[in-house]
Design an enzyme around this catalytic site. Sequence first.
Site, PDB file in Angstrom:
ATOM      1  N   HIS A   1      -3.885  -5.518  45.744  1.00  0.00           N
ATOM      2  CA  HIS A   1      -5.364  -4.920  45.764  1.00  0.00           C
ATOM      3  C   HIS A   1      -5.335  -3.605  44.971  1.00  0.00           C
ATOM      4  O   HIS A   1      -6.291  -3.542  44.187  1.00  0.00           O
ATOM      5  CB  HIS A   1      -5.820  -5.213  46.922  1.00  0.00           C
TER       6      HIS A   1
ATOM      7  N   ARG B   1       3.344   2.115   8.532  1.00  0.00           N
ATOM      8  CA  ARG B   1       4.576   2.646   7.388  1.00  0.00           C
ATOM      9  C   ARG B   1       4.716   4.043   8.099  1.00  0.00           C
ATOM     10  O   ARG B   1       4.131   4.959   8.659  1.00  0.00           O
ATOM     11  CB  ARG B   1       3.802   2.912   5.984  1.00  0.00           C
TER      12      ARG B   1
ATOM     13  N   ARG C   1       7.305  -0.546  10.370  1.00  0.00           N
ATOM     14  CA  ARG C   1       8.533  -0.937   9.074  1.00  0.00           C
ATOM     15  C   ARG C   1       9.307   0.197   8.693  1.00  0.00           C
ATOM     16  O   ARG C   1       9.006   1.125   8.688  1.00  0.00           O
ATOM     17  CB  ARG C   1       7.449  -1.101   8.016  1.00  0.00           C
TER      18      ARG C   1
ATOM     19  N   GLU D   1       8.514 -10.174   0.453  1.00  0.00           N
ATOM     20  CA  GLU D   1       8.202  -9.698  -0.902  1.00  0.00           C
ATOM     21  C   GLU D   1       9.042 -10.199  -2.256  1.00  0.00           C
ATOM     22  O   GLU D   1       8.683 -10.122  -3.147  1.00  0.00           O
ATOM     23  CB  GLU D   1       8.517  -8.285  -0.856  1.00  0.00           C
TER      24      GLU D   1
ATOM     25  N   GLY E   1       4.169  -9.265   1.933  1.00  0.00           N
ATOM     26  CA  GLY E   1       3.829  -8.169   1.262  1.00  0.00           C
ATOM     27  C   GLY E   1       3.371  -8.869  -0.092  1.00  0.00           C
ATOM     28  O   GLY E   1       3.917  -8.941  -1.229  1.00  0.00           O
ATOM     29  N   SER E   2       1.919  -9.062  -0.272  1.00  0.00           N
ATOM     30  CA  SER E   2       1.360  -9.723  -1.161  1.00  0.00           C
ATOM     31  C   SER E   2       1.396  -9.193  -2.769  1.00  0.00           C
ATOM     32  O   SER E   2       1.628  -9.612  -3.645  1.00  0.00           O
ATOM     33  CB  SER E   2       0.129 -10.167  -1.028  1.00  0.00           C
ATOM     34  N   ASN E   3       1.628  -7.816  -2.781  1.00  0.00           N
ATOM     35  CA  ASN E   3       1.441  -6.987  -3.891  1.00  0.00           C
ATOM     36  C   ASN E   3       2.867  -7.302  -4.487  1.00  0.00           C
ATOM     37  O   ASN E   3       2.984  -7.572  -5.784  1.00  0.00           O
ATOM     38  CB  ASN E   3       1.197  -5.588  -3.653  1.00  0.00           C
ATOM     39  N   ASP E   4       4.020  -7.058  -3.830  1.00  0.00           N
ATOM     40  CA  ASP E   4       5.558  -7.328  -4.465  1.00  0.00           C
ATOM     41  C   ASP E   4       5.639  -8.686  -4.443  1.00  0.00           C
ATOM     42  O   ASP E   4       6.332  -8.845  -5.428  1.00  0.00           O
ATOM     43  CB  ASP E   4       6.205  -6.505  -3.301  1.00  0.00           C
TER      44      ASP E   4
ATOM     45  N   CYS F   1       0.230  -8.397   5.213  1.00  0.00           N
ATOM     46  CA  CYS F   1      -0.294  -7.090   5.169  1.00  0.00           C
ATOM     47  C   CYS F   1      -0.500  -6.387   3.643  1.00  0.00           C
ATOM     48  O   CYS F   1      -0.647  -5.326   3.687  1.00  0.00           O
ATOM     49  CB  CYS F   1       0.901  -6.345   5.987  1.00  0.00           C
TER      50      CYS F   1
END
Length: 820
Positions: free
Chosen positions: A438, A539, A587, A689, A710-713, A762
């Site tokens: 409780h 990061r 990361r 990546e 990591g869509s950019n790489d 991301c």
Amino acid sequence: MERRLILWLDEISKDLLPLVGGKAAGLGEMIKAGIPVPPGFVVTSEAYRRFVFETGIAGFIKHILEETIVSGRPEEYEKASELIRSKFVRTPMPPYLRRAIVDAYRKLGTLVGVEEPRVAVRSSATVEDLPEASFAGQQETYLNVKGEEEVVEKVKTAWASLWTARALSYRDSLNIDHETALMAVVVQKMVSSRSSGVMFTIHPVTGEEDKIVIESIWGLGEYIVGGKVTPDRFVVSKSDLEILEVRISRKDKALFYDPDLNENVEIKIPESGEELEDLRRKHPAVAEVVEKYGIRPDAPSLSEKEVKELARLAIKVENHFARPMDIEWAIDFELSPPENILLLQARPETVWSRKKEEAEAKPPEEEAVPEGEVLVRGVPASPGVASGRVKVALTVEEAAKKMEKGDVLVTKMTDPDWVPYMKMASAIVTDEGGMTAHAAIVARELGIPAVVGTGDATKKLKDGMLVTVDGSRGVVYAGAVKTEEAREEEARPELGAAVAEVLSEVYPVTATKIYMNLGHPEEIDRYKHLPFEGIGLMRIEFIISSWIGYHPMYLIEQGRGVYFIDKLAEGVAKVASAIYPRPVVVRFSDFKTNEYRRLKGGEKYETLDERNPMIGWRGVSRYIHPNYEPAFRLEVRAIKKVREEWGLKNVWVMFPFVRTTWELERALKIMEEEGLSRGRDFKVWIMVEVPSTVFLADEFAKMVDGFSIGSNDLTQLVLGVDRDSGFLAKMGYFDERDPAVLRSIEILIEKAHSQGATVSICGQGPSVYPELVEFLVRRGIDSISVNPDAVVRVRRQVASIERRIMLERLEELGSRLSRL
């Protein structure tokens, strides 16, 4: 029906809540769902209403409250309660109400085959178990009640318990009008409890929805709710009923019914044959149960089979009510398995349902990461950090004399009578109890940090000591581990709380988790109240370049590796503590050679002249090379420090720029050598990546828990386009929506899910391209991590997409059914 005085549990549903109260409505709903519940009836709130109005008690209550409660001090509540409850006791029950209760009790005896059955008489207030207000024991329960006159008196006493000091104070704290509070009473066949306890279908401290937490003790359940015994704790996975965590506590006393004395007796649980013989002389019937079931202080109060059956029932309850639930249960030694497991109560879990933990918790600032002397450790029961002067109080009377606003309340246990003093405290520490006691429940609701089950806090902590209580980690430190800035922010909790409350109502819940990207630890204070489920990418490069400034190998050479560990740990802890228990995916460093060279001392260690550092010595290839491996070990030790020394188990890790399975295997081995291994509460992700991680996702999934795109790489390497080339970008080559990139993502999700791994993203794409968000949601991505400025927009967009998907599926189902 709404004016009936008596209703049977099997004819009750949630639609009758105003008439029967939350407890009874929950029991009725469970019976309808086929869940085992002891039989019984309800004396409705209509009976209570007639009693207080026909006898004049209603007017008396209004007068007493107006005259007595002026400033809200505990003594005022105590005085008002004493006057009102004594009025209930002195007032005789009207004959027609008495007759209705007695007739129902006789009928129950006929149903169970006993002339005068033992029953439990439990209050069921009409606001007691609503999602908006958990009263967690604010009214009374009477066990092993037997005989017509005794049942009638206990019903009246239960009505009076609506007006205890703790109930009055609690309603005031939640701004509930006393005149709207009505009381029904549940009368049920008594369970002869061998073991009993509480379970939550959501982790009550961390909010994890995929776990069930079960706490159990020997005997009747009053000692677990009251915190008189520290219970055994079992954490179970909802997905496969696997028992993830077991903690067996020492349970040296219990409450059992003694049929020879016709009363509940507290016994010392025997550890030896001599102690068992002593118990047999005093309570032979109880001793027989203790001996038959091997009841010992250090023995588990539940078998593995019982834990799993309780978890199965918990899931069934949650599915029926469609929300996280708080459930009381008991195992009847007079019945055979599996019929011996009975559920006694189910009510909505309140704290996480309101999503106020983030607003009510008081996370430490950067400087407030605890580094002081540890005085006491226990079970983390209510998150947050608070400092204050210790007041040790072993009784409510002692608390009334000692407690001042802002003190740290230290006691053996806290039962409902302590609520007025809990409200005065900045934090609570108890010797006994578990996270579902409780005291823990109420502390979480009031936003008070709490540490329970310490064993000896009342002996180790002394009046007047200045301490810091960390309810998230279950630790009490010497001194005030805070900055003035943190104190000022806590003096204005209404700002963060208001923002969080507004956000929780305005922004929808989504099946696809919305995470946030973060680079600068200081930014978390600005963004922690945004509607995100965790940090999907933290990061650490900014911490290394700005907080530390030196190349890690240079620091190692100078004998200052600990400096690197401490500063990196501080930066990570600042974020993790601010949003605890939401996860933070950290990361590991992903500097390129040229970037490392710019750190102080870096020129000596970064002699490699790379023409294209973007696809050079970076990521995991750096961690496993002898020239950098010692520095990678510092990063791992920093994460270990945050998780193990500071108790921030919400910190996970992610490996960047992974190329092959063998390099990842070597990096994981280094991490294990430093004492960090994948586990239930420590997830390991990798960045996607490089196309190899897509094609071999099913192999990588055997080594990790999740992937983050990591869509950019990934776009750069799938299309063979330099992401920094403005010339090619203008020509339309660099596009994260390219069919080849989308197909890569689709393959990744399929392969990862086939192995039980999760997939996140991301990169920048979801923040920029709405059509990419729709593609990801429709392909079943588990989470999307975006920059802070996109969190709200993407959450709304995802919710809209999920609604469209649901409507499309319903239309398709309707079309199929129409063709049948």
